[in-house]
Design a protein around this motif. Sequence first.
Motif, PDB file in Angstrom:
ATOM      1  N   VAL A 158       5.853 -12.484  44.514  1.00  0.00           N
ATOM      2  CA  VAL A 158       4.514 -12.937  44.098  1.00  0.00           C
ATOM      3  C   VAL A 158       4.386 -12.865  42.589  1.00  0.00           C
ATOM      4  O   VAL A 158       4.010 -13.836  41.930  1.00  0.00           O
ATOM      5  CB  VAL A 158       3.403 -12.088  44.777  1.00  0.00           C
ATOM      6  CG1 VAL A 158       2.042 -12.355  44.151  1.00  0.00           C
ATOM      7  CG2 VAL A 158       3.371 -12.348  46.277  1.00  0.00           C
ATOM      8  N   ILE A 159       4.701 -11.722  42.020  1.00  0.00           N
ATOM      9  CA  ILE A 159       4.433 -11.499  40.594  1.00  0.00           C
ATOM     10  C   ILE A 159       5.502 -12.111  39.692  1.00  0.00           C
ATOM     11  O   ILE A 159       5.288 -12.248  38.482  1.00  0.00           O
ATOM     12  CB  ILE A 159       4.205  -9.996  40.300  1.00  0.00           C
ATOM     13  CG1 ILE A 159       3.344  -9.817  39.037  1.00  0.00           C
ATOM     14  CG2 ILE A 159       5.499  -9.242  40.232  1.00  0.00           C
ATOM     15  CD1 ILE A 159       1.979 -10.425  39.095  1.00  0.00           C
ATOM     16  N   CYS A 178      -1.598 -15.701  42.110  1.00  0.00           N
ATOM     17  CA  CYS A 178      -0.161 -15.802  42.366  1.00  0.00           C
ATOM     18  C   CYS A 178       0.146 -15.812  43.867  1.00  0.00           C
ATOM     19  O   CYS A 178       1.022 -16.555  44.314  1.00  0.00           O
ATOM     20  CB  CYS A 178       0.584 -14.669  41.663  1.00  0.00           C
ATOM     21  SG  CYS A 178       0.637 -14.834  39.864  1.00  0.00           S
ATOM     22  N   LYS A 179      -0.556 -14.981  44.644  1.00  0.00           N
ATOM     23  CA  LYS A 179      -0.345 -14.971  46.092  1.00  0.00           C
ATOM     24  C   LYS A 179      -0.670 -16.328  46.695  1.00  0.00           C
ATOM     25  O   LYS A 179       0.079 -16.844  47.525  1.00  0.00           O
ATOM     26  CB  LYS A 179      -1.211 -13.897  46.759  1.00  0.00           C
ATOM     27  CG  LYS A 179      -0.668 -12.514  46.650  1.00  0.00           C
ATOM     28  CD  LYS A 179      -1.561 -11.512  47.374  1.00  0.00           C
ATOM     29  CE  LYS A 179      -1.030 -10.105  47.253  1.00  0.00           C
ATOM     30  NZ  LYS A 179      -1.907  -9.132  47.929  1.00  0.00           N
ATOM     31  N   VAL A 198       2.998  -4.544  43.736  1.00  0.00           N
ATOM     32  CA  VAL A 198       2.907  -5.969  44.046  1.00  0.00           C
ATOM     33  C   VAL A 198       4.259  -6.480  44.521  1.00  0.00           C
ATOM     34  O   VAL A 198       5.302  -6.099  43.974  1.00  0.00           O
ATOM     35  CB  VAL A 198       2.478  -6.762  42.781  1.00  0.00           C
ATOM     36  CG1 VAL A 198       2.261  -8.227  43.109  1.00  0.00           C
ATOM     37  CG2 VAL A 198       1.238  -6.160  42.158  1.00  0.00           C
ATOM     38  N   ILE A 248      -3.135 -11.508  40.532  1.00  0.00           N
ATOM     39  CA  ILE A 248      -2.351 -11.322  41.760  1.00  0.00           C
ATOM     40  C   ILE A 248      -2.865 -12.251  42.859  1.00  0.00           C
ATOM     41  O   ILE A 248      -2.079 -12.879  43.580  1.00  0.00           O
ATOM     42  CB  ILE A 248      -2.381  -9.844  42.212  1.00  0.00           C
ATOM     43  CG1 ILE A 248      -1.622  -8.980  41.192  1.00  0.00           C
ATOM     44  CG2 ILE A 248      -1.801  -9.681  43.608  1.00  0.00           C
ATOM     45  CD1 ILE A 248      -1.828  -7.486  41.361  1.00  0.00           C
ATOM     46  N   GLU A 249      -4.182 -12.355  42.990  1.00  0.00           N
ATOM     47  CA  GLU A 249      -4.770 -13.261  43.992  1.00  0.00           C
ATOM     48  C   GLU A 249      -4.308 -14.696  43.740  1.00  0.00           C
ATOM     49  O   GLU A 249      -3.913 -15.409  44.665  1.00  0.00           O
ATOM     50  CB  GLU A 249      -6.293 -13.176  43.943  1.00  0.00           C
ATOM     51  CG  GLU A 249      -6.983 -14.078  44.937  1.00  0.00           C
ATOM     52  CD  GLU A 249      -8.508 -14.050  44.824  1.00  0.00           C
ATOM     53  OE1 GLU A 249      -9.158 -14.795  45.568  1.00  0.00           O
ATOM     54  OE2 GLU A 249      -9.049 -13.292  43.985  1.00  0.00           O
ATOM     55  N   LEU A 262      -6.111  -8.196  36.476  1.00  0.00           N
ATOM     56  CA  LEU A 262      -4.838  -8.233  37.200  1.00  0.00           C
ATOM     57  C   LEU A 262      -5.070  -8.512  38.680  1.00  0.00           C
ATOM     58  O   LEU A 262      -4.283  -9.221  39.309  1.00  0.00           O
ATOM     59  CB  LEU A 262      -4.042  -6.937  37.014  1.00  0.00           C
ATOM     60  CG  LEU A 262      -2.657  -6.940  37.657  1.00  0.00           C
ATOM     61  CD1 LEU A 262      -1.791  -8.087  37.128  1.00  0.00           C
ATOM     62  CD2 LEU A 262      -1.966  -5.608  37.444  1.00  0.00           C
ATOM     63  N   THR A 263      -6.152  -8.001  39.229  1.00  0.00           N
ATOM     64  CA  THR A 263      -6.499  -8.302  40.625  1.00  0.00           C
ATOM     65  C   THR A 263      -6.632  -9.812  40.813  1.00  0.00           C
ATOM     66  O   THR A 263      -6.126 -10.383  41.791  1.00  0.00           O
ATOM     67  CB  THR A 263      -7.812  -7.591  41.023  1.00  0.00           C
ATOM     68  OG1 THR A 263      -7.618  -6.177  40.893  1.00  0.00           O
ATOM     69  CG2 THR A 263      -8.215  -7.915  42.443  1.00  0.00           C
ATOM     70  N   PHE A 276      -0.689  -1.034  40.239  1.00  0.00           N
ATOM     71  CA  PHE A 276      -0.664  -1.996  41.338  1.00  0.00           C
ATOM     72  C   PHE A 276       0.766  -2.125  41.831  1.00  0.00           C
ATOM     73  O   PHE A 276       1.682  -2.338  41.029  1.00  0.00           O
ATOM     74  CB  PHE A 276      -1.134  -3.372  40.856  1.00  0.00           C
ATOM     75  CG  PHE A 276      -2.589  -3.444  40.504  1.00  0.00           C
ATOM     76  CD1 PHE A 276      -3.490  -4.032  41.375  1.00  0.00           C
ATOM     77  CD2 PHE A 276      -3.059  -2.928  39.301  1.00  0.00           C
ATOM     78  CE1 PHE A 276      -4.838  -4.112  41.051  1.00  0.00           C
ATOM     79  CE2 PHE A 276      -4.394  -3.002  38.967  1.00  0.00           C
ATOM     80  CZ  PHE A 276      -5.293  -3.593  39.840  1.00  0.00           C
TER      81      PHE A 276
END
Length: 152
Positions: free
Chosen positions: A23-24, A60-61, A19, A57-58, A53-54, A17
């Motif tokens: 964000v991360i 965190c975004k 990223v 990330i969602e 992880l998807t 990914f």
Amino acid sequence: MVEKKFLTLRTSDGETFKVEEDVILQSETIKQLVEDGCGDGQIPLANVTGNILTMVIEYCKYHLGNKKLGEEIKDWDDKFIDVDQKIIFDVILAANYMNIKGLLDLACVKISKMISGKPVPEIRKILGIEIHGFSEEEEEENRRWNLWAYED
């Protein structure tokens, strides 16, 4: 115009990914790796699968610099974590491994709501706790010291 920086993350199941760094970096683990100069190549996440992880990330975004009202964030969080029990446990493991406190708290609260008010045998089933391997004497001593765990 400021160019965005990206980090490449590799999951335990081999997915990669790319990223946005800001964000991360909500992950204290990744933030520490970057600060230590280890974020130039791929960052392996040995305890996180691609599908989890998807979700991370969602999360965190959405939470990056979010200035929305508390109720709006709570509604989003409630919908976000309204998933299968196994996924919630996987999110807990990932959030703990990646050290993302808000996500860890959200997932743990969801599990606590799932077990709240349930009898102990049902809680054990939900949490995957098996009782075996104790002698009768060990079991009796355990009951004496932990009466709450044997209430029905």
